[in-house]
Design a protein around this motif. Structure first.
Motif, mmCIF file in Angstrom:
data_model
loop_
_atom_site.group_PDB
_atom_site.id
_atom_site.type_symbol
_atom_site.label_atom_id
_atom_site.label_comp_id
_atom_site.label_asym_id
_atom_site.label_seq_id
_atom_site.Cartn_x
_atom_site.Cartn_y
_atom_site.Cartn_z
ATOM 1 N N LEU A 285 51.580 35.688 34.561
ATOM 2 C CA LEU A 285 50.391 35.990 35.353
ATOM 3 C C LEU A 285 49.187 35.509 34.553
ATOM 4 O O LEU A 285 48.849 36.079 33.510
ATOM 5 C CB LEU A 285 50.306 37.487 35.643
ATOM 6 N N VAL A 286 48.542 34.447 35.027
ATOM 7 C CA VAL A 286 47.434 33.830 34.289
ATOM 8 C C VAL A 286 46.129 34.252 34.958
ATOM 9 O O VAL A 286 45.890 33.926 36.135
ATOM 10 C CB VAL A 286 47.569 32.290 34.280
ATOM 11 N N VAL A 287 45.314 34.978 34.236
ATOM 12 C CA VAL A 287 44.008 35.424 34.732
ATOM 13 C C VAL A 287 42.983 34.367 34.345
ATOM 14 O O VAL A 287 42.711 34.154 33.159
ATOM 15 C CB VAL A 287 43.637 36.792 34.138
ATOM 16 N N ASN A 288 42.422 33.705 35.335
ATOM 17 C CA ASN A 288 41.457 32.624 35.103
ATOM 18 C C ASN A 288 40.025 33.145 35.292
ATOM 19 O O ASN A 288 39.812 34.234 35.841
ATOM 20 C CB ASN A 288 41.751 31.468 36.063
ATOM 21 N N LYS A 289 39.077 32.350 34.805
ATOM 22 C CA LYS A 289 37.635 32.649 34.927
ATOM 23 C C LYS A 289 37.283 33.946 34.217
ATOM 24 O O LYS A 289 36.527 34.791 34.745
ATOM 25 C CB LYS A 289 37.205 32.697 36.394
ATOM 26 N N ILE A 290 37.825 34.120 32.993
ATOM 27 C CA ILE A 290 37.484 35.336 32.241
ATOM 28 C C ILE A 290 36.059 35.289 31.720
ATOM 29 O O ILE A 290 35.544 36.302 31.222
ATOM 30 C CB ILE A 290 38.470 35.547 31.080
ATOM 31 N N ASP A 291 35.424 34.123 31.767
ATOM 32 C CA ASP A 291 34.011 34.064 31.395
ATOM 33 C C ASP A 291 33.135 34.778 32.410
ATOM 34 O O ASP A 291 31.981 35.109 32.123
ATOM 35 C CB ASP A 291 33.576 32.603 31.252
ATOM 36 N N VAL A 292 33.682 35.028 33.625
ATOM 37 C CA VAL A 292 32.922 35.747 34.669
ATOM 38 C C VAL A 292 33.381 37.200 34.764
ATOM 39 O O VAL A 292 32.579 38.132 34.723
ATOM 40 C CB VAL A 292 33.085 35.031 36.029
ATOM 41 N N THR A 293 34.706 37.389 34.884
ATOM 42 C CA THR A 293 35.256 38.747 35.032
ATOM 43 C C THR A 293 36.537 38.850 34.232
ATOM 44 O O THR A 293 37.429 37.997 34.360
ATOM 45 C CB THR A 293 35.549 39.065 36.523
ATOM 46 N N ARG A 294 36.636 39.893 33.415
ATOM 47 C CA ARG A 294 37.837 40.159 32.639
ATOM 48 C C ARG A 294 38.589 41.341 33.265
ATOM 49 O O ARG A 294 37.994 42.140 34.018
ATOM 50 C CB ARG A 294 37.482 40.478 31.189
ATOM 51 N N PRO A 295 39.873 41.486 32.935
ATOM 52 C CA PRO A 295 40.619 42.642 33.502
ATOM 53 C C PRO A 295 40.000 43.990 33.121
ATOM 54 O O PRO A 295 40.084 44.950 33.907
ATOM 55 C CB PRO A 295 42.009 42.479 32.897
ATOM 56 N N GLU A 296 39.374 44.072 31.944
ATOM 57 C CA GLU A 296 38.759 45.343 31.539
ATOM 58 C C GLU A 296 37.573 45.713 32.398
ATOM 59 O O GLU A 296 37.174 46.892 32.457
ATOM 60 C CB GLU A 296 38.319 45.276 30.069
ATOM 61 N N ASP A 297 36.970 44.717 33.070
ATOM 62 C CA ASP A 297 35.799 44.982 33.897
ATOM 63 C C ASP A 297 36.153 45.527 35.268
ATOM 64 O O ASP A 297 35.255 45.880 36.049
ATOM 65 C CB ASP A 297 34.986 43.689 34.058
ATOM 66 N N LEU A 298 37.438 45.557 35.638
ATOM 67 C CA LEU A 298 37.828 46.020 36.968
ATOM 68 C C LEU A 298 37.812 47.537 37.029
ATOM 69 O O LEU A 298 37.959 48.235 36.017
ATOM 70 C CB LEU A 298 39.225 45.495 37.302
ATOM 71 N N ASP A 299 37.692 48.019 38.242
ATOM 72 C CA ASP A 299 37.795 49.471 38.421
ATOM 73 C C ASP A 299 39.255 49.896 38.277
ATOM 74 O O ASP A 299 40.170 49.070 38.398
ATOM 75 C CB ASP A 299 37.229 49.885 39.779
ATOM 76 N N PRO A 300 39.533 51.156 37.999
ATOM 77 C CA PRO A 300 40.915 51.599 37.725
ATOM 78 C C PRO A 300 41.893 51.280 38.842
ATOM 79 O O PRO A 300 43.052 50.932 38.591
ATOM 80 C CB PRO A 300 40.764 53.109 37.512
ATOM 81 N N ALA A 301 41.442 51.347 40.110
ATOM 82 C CA ALA A 301 42.375 51.109 41.221
ATOM 83 C C ALA A 301 42.835 49.651 41.225
ATOM 84 O O ALA A 301 44.035 49.350 41.355
ATOM 85 C CB ALA A 301 41.700 51.468 42.539
ATOM 86 N N ARG A 302 41.894 48.742 41.070
ATOM 87 C CA ARG A 302 42.254 47.319 41.073
ATOM 88 C C ARG A 302 43.042 46.966 39.814
ATOM 89 O O ARG A 302 43.954 46.132 39.857
ATOM 90 C CB ARG A 302 40.999 46.464 41.169
ATOM 91 N N LEU A 303 42.680 47.576 38.679
ATOM 92 C CA LEU A 303 43.424 47.296 37.456
ATOM 93 C C LEU A 303 44.874 47.760 37.582
ATOM 94 O O LEU A 303 45.805 47.078 37.145
ATOM 95 C CB LEU A 303 42.734 47.981 36.277
ATOM 96 N N THR A 304 45.068 48.908 38.209
ATOM 97 C CA THR A 304 46.437 49.403 38.430
ATOM 98 C C THR A 304 47.196 48.467 39.355
ATOM 99 O O THR A 304 48.389 48.186 39.153
ATOM 100 C CB THR A 304 46.390 50.818 39.022
ATOM 101 N N LEU A 305 46.487 47.959 40.389
ATOM 102 C CA LEU A 305 47.129 47.005 41.302
ATOM 103 C C LEU A 305 47.527 45.730 40.577
ATOM 104 O O LEU A 305 48.616 45.178 40.809
ATOM 105 C CB LEU A 305 46.156 46.701 42.452
ATOM 106 N N LEU A 306 46.680 45.261 39.669
ATOM 107 C CA LEU A 306 46.996 44.033 38.922
ATOM 108 C C LEU A 306 48.159 44.266 37.960
ATOM 109 O O LEU A 306 49.032 43.402 37.792
ATOM 110 C CB LEU A 306 45.751 43.570 38.161
ATOM 111 N N GLU A 307 48.176 45.471 37.355
ATOM 112 C CA GLU A 307 49.244 45.762 36.403
ATOM 113 C C GLU A 307 50.579 46.015 37.085
ATOM 114 O O GLU A 307 51.617 46.037 36.421
ATOM 115 C CB GLU A 307 48.867 46.974 35.546
ATOM 116 N N SER A 308 50.565 46.175 38.401
ATOM 117 C CA SER A 308 51.833 46.351 39.112
ATOM 118 C C SER A 308 52.696 45.085 39.044
ATOM 119 O O SER A 308 53.909 45.134 39.236
ATOM 120 C CB SER A 308 51.575 46.726 40.577
#
Length: 650
Positions: A285-308
């Motif tokens: 799972l490659v997270v692109n455009k981290i210069d704009v948004t990083r996984p740590e910047d997401l709200d808990p619900a979206r972060l949980t969805l991504l970590e699924s």
């Protein structure tokens, strides 16, 4: 394995196909039927024409069928890709129509050859030939749609990228406009179009790069939308085909900033939709455009969805930014490492499960690394000369002189010439720069030459001149010693020959740039010249040689006058005599009387000649008296390319 099909020859249209075959038939078998030809000869000509036309059609159609790939013989990835792009059923039908047309033409040729064999006239043969060629032409015109479709397939096949299904592959997939093409352009030299809008990539793109001295291929797939498989278009189906059939490491790109136009929820849902295609593959799972948004910047619900996606432990999350080049090489290297390890593990598993597994185990058991007793560490041995060698420093005046320094001191490039002899290893160092190389035991030719030879030669020449001036070599009739006389005669002869050699050398040098005398000039020698040279100069008896030459020469009659054995005639006189003799013999020849003993024999020969000619005339064959062209030359061979006129002359 064939990876590209750029070598397929162009497929002509039906009209071009017809023109090619019929023009070739007319060139190879132009019509040359004349009145008087036997019916068997006429049949044979039209049989050849029908057979040649059928063979040409079969050859051309067979070449087209052989050049296109067979779907059952190629890799499943290429077969599925062709099915996606061209519809496999349509492709098979087009090739099947060509194969059917080939068999039909062979059947038509067999039927009409059987009919032509029993034709009774030139008209029947010609009409049967026209009917056979007409039916073949009709079949060719019916192939118009198939030939046009195959030409379009050929052009598209030539533009497909060269993808090896079995090599080390990184497969990049995801929603449109998430940065897949930018990543491919960053890690390879592929010329990929990168634009800030969706569906820029409409086909598969391939780039190559090297990692640990191994060649990898990276494939950029078109973007995929989350809808059922049967609703996907051709562009999306190319991505699905690559994911399903290629053994690769899959890089699923997501854009957390949602600048691509699709939400994080939709991107995660697409991953779960196509997850069955990732079976037995390494997935990142490659997270692109981290210069704009990083996984740590997401709200808990979206972060949980991504970590699924990564919670199963089979998928690893990587981060990068193609805009700032942050993490690009780390993602590439980590994916390559995992892919190499998996491929090695798969090969070992295949080897251990097969017949070669026992051999692999035996080899591993035989490998043993010896260690010193007592755990002593053995350090590597480095010679003192190497250890204490002074490091080269250009600024140090006491540095070792390199060949480059010597070149700069002696004029630089173009002036300085390296001296290779100074490195020769010889028994005596003085031998290094000898002009003549060593040939035997360290000595050369020059070592065996007397160094005073020139002075001694000058003394001998001075003594010779002094003896000549004092008259030592003058003729003296009172000399009685025969040996002295012989020595003087030989000295005179040597002196004379020496002068002749000098004169010949001067004349040769002066004639160097002049025209060479023809070889035929000056070759003939007269008998008198030979006797003078052999008898006078060399002192041999020439009577036997002259007698043999006269016996071998041709005698002459007394009516011609002169000496019977005139041996001193030149080649011009001999040529004139031969010409005159040939003219006189030609004037006295009568072709009617040559070889004929009497009048009866002559009349019998003339009668036989007339009978033979009568048979030739009846068969319409040319005989000795025929000097005309038996058949008119075919016009198409000399009038240039045929225009838009009639074609009935075929």
């Amino acid at each position: 394995m064939q990876l590209t099909w750029k070598s397929i020859a162009p497929v002509p249209t039906s009209q071009e196909f017809l023109d090619i075959v019929l023009s070739r038939t007319q060139r190879r078998l132009p019509t040359q039927i004349r009145a008087g030809f036997a019916i068997s000869r006429i049949r044979a000509f039209y049989l050849r024409k029908v057979k040649f036309t059928e063979q040409t059609f079969s050859e051309k159609l067979g070449a087209i069928l052989e050049s296109f790939p067979r779907l059952q013989d190629i890799h499943p990835f290429h077969s599925a890709l062709m099915n996606t792009l061209y519809d496999a059923d349509h492709f098979r039908i087009a090739l099947g129509q060509l194969s059917t047309a080939k068999h039909l033409m062979e059947q038509i040729a067999r039927d009409y050859i059987r009919l032509i064999k029993y034709a009774q006239s030139l008209f029947q043969c010609k009409q049967l030939k026209r009917a056979a060629l007409g039916r073949m032409a009709t079949i060719t015109r019916r192939l118009k749609g198939s030939l046009e479709y195959l030409e379009q397939v050929r052009q598209h096949l030539g533009r497909l990228p060269s993808i090896d299904p079995n090599t080390r592959t990184l497969l990049i997939c995801g929603y449109p406009n998430v940065g897949k093409s930018s990543f491919l352009k960053s890690v390879t030299r592929a010329d990929v179009d990168v634009q800030p809008y969706a569906f820029t990539t409409k086909s598969l793109y391939v780039g190559h790069f090297d990692y640990k001295y191994l060649r990898f291929q990276a494939i950029d797939t078109p973007g995929i939308l989350d809808h059922p498989l049967e609703e996907m278009n051709t562009i999306e189906m190319q991505s699905i085909t690559a994911i399903a059939h290629l053994r690769s490491a899959v890089l699923y790109f997501v854009d957390l900033s949602e600048q691509c136009g699709y939400t994080i929820e939709a991107q995660v849902q697409l991953f779960h939709s196509i997850k069955p295609l990732f079976a037995n593959k390494i997935v990142f799972l490659v997270v692109n455009k981290i210069d704009v948004t990083r996984p740590e910047d997401l709200d808990p619900a979206r972060l949980t969805l991504l970590e699924s996606i990564t919670q199963s432990g089979e998928v690893e999350m990587l981060r990068l930014s193609c805009h700032t080049e942050e993490g690009v090489m780390e993602v590439r290297n980590q994916a390559c490492e995992r892919l190499l390890a998996a491929r090695v593990e798969q090969k070992l598993k295949n080897a251990s499960s097969g017949a070669a597994g026992k051999d692999v185990t035996d080899i591993l058991n035989r490998i043993h690394v010896s260690r010193p007793i007592g755990g002593v560490e053995r350090e590597p041995f480095i010679p003192d000369a190497v250890r204490n060698k002074k490091k080269y420093n250009k600024e140090d005046p006491e540095r070792p002189r390199l060949e480059r320094d010597i070149e700069a001191e002696e004029g630089g490039a173009g002036v300085y010439n390296v001296n290779l002899k100074k490195n020769y290893i010889l028994e005596n160092p003085d031998w290094k720069f000898d002009k003549i190389p060593e040939i035997y035991d360290g000595r050369n030719v020059y070592d065996f030459i007397d160094p005073d030879i020139e002075a001694k030669l000058a003394e001998l020449e001075a003594e010779e001149e002094r003896l000549q001036e004092t008259g030592f070599y003058d003729e003296d009739e009172d000399i009685e010693d025969e040996s002295e006389v012989e020595i003087r005669s030989k000295a005179d002869y040597i002196r004379e020959q020496r002068q002749l050699i000098r004169n010949a050398a001067r004349s040769k040098k002066s004639l160097k740039n002049r025209a060479i005398i023809p070889r035929t000039k000056g070759q003939g020698k007269k008998l008198s010249e030979m006797q003078e040279h052999i008898g006078g100069k060399l002192g041999f008896d020439t009577s036997a040689v002259a007698a043999r030459a006269r016996s071998k020469s041709r005698g002459r009659t007394s009516s011609r006058g002169g000496d019977e054995m005139e041996m001193d005639d030149g080649p011009a006189a001999t040529k004139e005599r031969n010409v005159a003799r040939a003219k006189s013999r030609a004037r006295s020849t009568n072709r009617r009387d040559d070889g004929i003993t009497n009048d009866g024999a002559r009349s019998k020969a003339e009668k036989l000649a007339r009978l033979n000619q009568k048979k030739m005339n009846r068969m319409a064959r040319q005989g000795e008296s025929d000097r005309h062209t038996p058949a008119s030359l075919p016009k198409h061979l000399f009038s240039g390319k045929r225009g838009m006129g009639k074609t009935d002359r075929r």
